[in-house]
Design an enzyme around this catalytic site. Structure first.
Site, short mmCIF file in Angstrom:
data_model
loop_
_atom_site.label_atom_id
_atom_site.label_comp_id
_atom_site.label_asym_id
_atom_site.label_seq_id
_atom_site.Cartn_x
_atom_site.Cartn_y
_atom_site.Cartn_z
CB SER A 143 22.21 23.78 76.79
OG SER A 143 20.77 23.46 76.81
CE1 TYR A 157 22.57 20.76 81.70
CE2 TYR A 157 21.04 21.88 80.64
CZ TYR A 157 22.02 21.04 80.47
OH TYR A 157 22.29 20.54 79.25
P1 NAD Z 1 26.10 12.24 78.89
O1 NAD Z 1 25.53 12.00 80.19
O2 NAD Z 1 25.71 11.14 77.81
O3 NAD Z 1 27.63 12.29 78.85
C1 NAD Z 1 28.10 13.13 79.64
C2 NAD Z 1 29.50 12.64 80.25
O4 NAD Z 1 30.19 13.56 81.01
C3 NAD Z 1 29.54 11.50 81.01
O5 NAD Z 1 30.29 10.31 80.21
C4 NAD Z 1 29.74 11.80 82.32
O6 NAD Z 1 30.49 10.60 83.11
C5 NAD Z 1 30.98 12.78 81.95
N1 NAD Z 1 31.10 13.65 83.27
C6 NAD Z 1 29.95 14.12 83.95
N2 NAD Z 1 30.71 14.88 85.30
C7 NAD Z 1 31.90 14.93 84.80
C8 NAD Z 1 32.98 15.62 85.54
N3 NAD Z 1 32.88 16.35 86.87
N4 NAD Z 1 34.16 15.28 84.95
C9 NAD Z 1 34.32 14.57 83.87
N5 NAD Z 1 33.51 13.98 83.10
C10 NAD Z 1 32.26 14.30 83.72
O7 NAD Z 1 25.60 13.59 78.44
P2 NAD Z 1 25.48 14.43 76.80
O8 NAD Z 1 24.26 14.47 76.51
O9 NAD Z 1 26.40 13.72 75.82
O10 NAD Z 1 26.04 15.69 77.45
C11 NAD Z 1 27.25 16.31 77.01
C12 NAD Z 1 27.01 17.69 77.07
O11 NAD Z 1 26.16 18.40 76.38
C13 NAD Z 1 26.72 18.34 78.70
O12 NAD Z 1 27.27 19.22 78.88
C14 NAD Z 1 25.16 18.62 78.55
O13 NAD Z 1 24.72 19.55 79.47
C15 NAD Z 1 25.10 19.15 76.93
N6 NAD Z 1 23.76 19.11 76.63
C16 NAD Z 1 22.96 17.85 76.36
C17 NAD Z 1 21.87 18.14 75.76
C18 NAD Z 1 21.02 16.80 75.97
O14 NAD Z 1 19.68 16.98 75.54
N7 NAD Z 1 21.59 15.77 76.01
C19 NAD Z 1 21.33 19.33 75.58
C20 NAD Z 1 21.92 20.41 75.21
C21 NAD Z 1 23.31 20.41 76.24
#
Ligand code: NAD
Length: 257
Positions: A143, A157
């Site tokens: 991130s 986080y």
């Molecule tokens: P999201 O919540 O839409 O998707 C995340 C998915 O991971 C969900 O479907 C959830 O069910 C699954 N998940 C959660 N815990 C799990 C586990 N223990 N085992 C298997 N699956 C699991 O989120 P997103 O925004 O698509 O995020 C994806 C990645 O990107 C994450 O690592 C998040 O930290 C990172 N990220 C997101 C952002 C943001 O602003 N959305 C910014 C930087 C990084």
């Protein structure tokens, strides 16, 4: 067809970045193993891929559990004969994650177990499978908060994502001569369920938007295109990189009015 004849495993494929990447990879010819704990979301992603004529299977796996990670990799090999691309992307952002005083040990441990240990376990079982397949590309989702601090803290986080970034760099160096590349994706704040359910008021959104030169949150589909680049041979000389896709946030001091 940049991923023709490739097998790709994507964790968190039931939503957000993982879903967009799953469907894009399939459209580029990959056979996709969609992993999630949310079965409805994961199965929906697979159905979307199959209805477009692509190949995909869904595996339920909690990435914080070693046996589940071992099983998801075995499913890739059993279903599609190998593994070439691994996108360790699943992660959580807990609503009770705050500063050092607010954050409980329970929230710290849960966040580390999924966001950091989950990526470690994915690599632990994925690397031997990728090696057996002749090499490939691993992309781990870190991130922008691994690169800069925020006065709107989510300490567990942030620390977990810093760990993902450091671990990805070291893995890249270890495996560089085995034709296994490892890069970290550093997304900026995105308009996905994960962040928008957290930023549930206009005031909370504006508190962040003012710091983004582009003045908007990113889209999961914009991350998927970056991940495709890192997964494909288009990035063949890249390993150990922090691949930042953040609307300019890490480049900014004063943003446009
Ligand atoms: P999201 O919540 O839409 O998707 C995340 C998915 O991971 C969900 O479907 C959830 O069910 C699954 N998940 C959660 N815990 C799990 C586990 N223990 N085992 C298997 N699956 C699991 O989120 P997103 O925004 O698509 O995020 C994806 C990645 O990107 C994450 O690592 C998040 O930290 C990172 N990220 C997101 C952002 C943001 O602003 N959305 C910014 C930087 C990084």
């Amino acid at each position: 067809m940049r991923l023709e004849n490739k097998v790709a495993l994507i964790t968190g494929g039931g939503s957000g970045i993982g879903r967009e990447t799953s469907t894009l990879f399939a459209a580029e010819g990959a056979k996709v193993v969609v992993v999630d704990v949310n079965d409805t979301g994961g199965e929906e992603t697979v159905a979307t891929i199959q209805s477009a004529g692509g190949e995909a299977v869904y595996v339920h796996a909690d990435i914080s559990q070693a046996a589940d990670c071992e099983n998801m990799v075995r499913t890739a090999e059993d279903s599609f004969g190998g593994l070439h691309v691994m996108f360790n992307n699943a992660g959580i952002m807990h609503g009770d994650d705050g500063d050092a005083e607010q954050t409980t040990e329970k929230i710290w441990e849960l966040t580390m177990a999924i966001n950091l240990k989950g990526v470690f376990l994915g690599c632990k079982y994925g690397i031997p499978a990728i090696r057996k397949s002749g090499g490939g590309s691993i992309i781990n989702t870190a991130s922008f908060v691994a690169l800069m601090g925020a006065a709107t803290p989510q300490l567990a986080y942030t620390a977990s994502k810093g760990g993902v970034l450091a671990m990805s760099r070291e893995l890249a160096v270890i495996h560089a001569r085995e034709n296994i590349r490892v890069n970290a994706l550093c997304p900026g704040p995105l308009k996905t369920e994960l962040l928008m359910s957290f930023l549930d008021t206009e005031e909370k959104k504006q508190r962040r938007l003012v710091h983004i030169p582009m003045g908007r949150f990113g889209l999961a589909a914009e991350m998927a295109k970056a991940v495709l680049f890192l997964a494909s041979d288009d990035s063949s000389y890249m390993t150990g990189a922090e691949f930042t896709v953040d609307g300019g946030i890490t480049a900014a001091y004063v943003t446009p009015e």
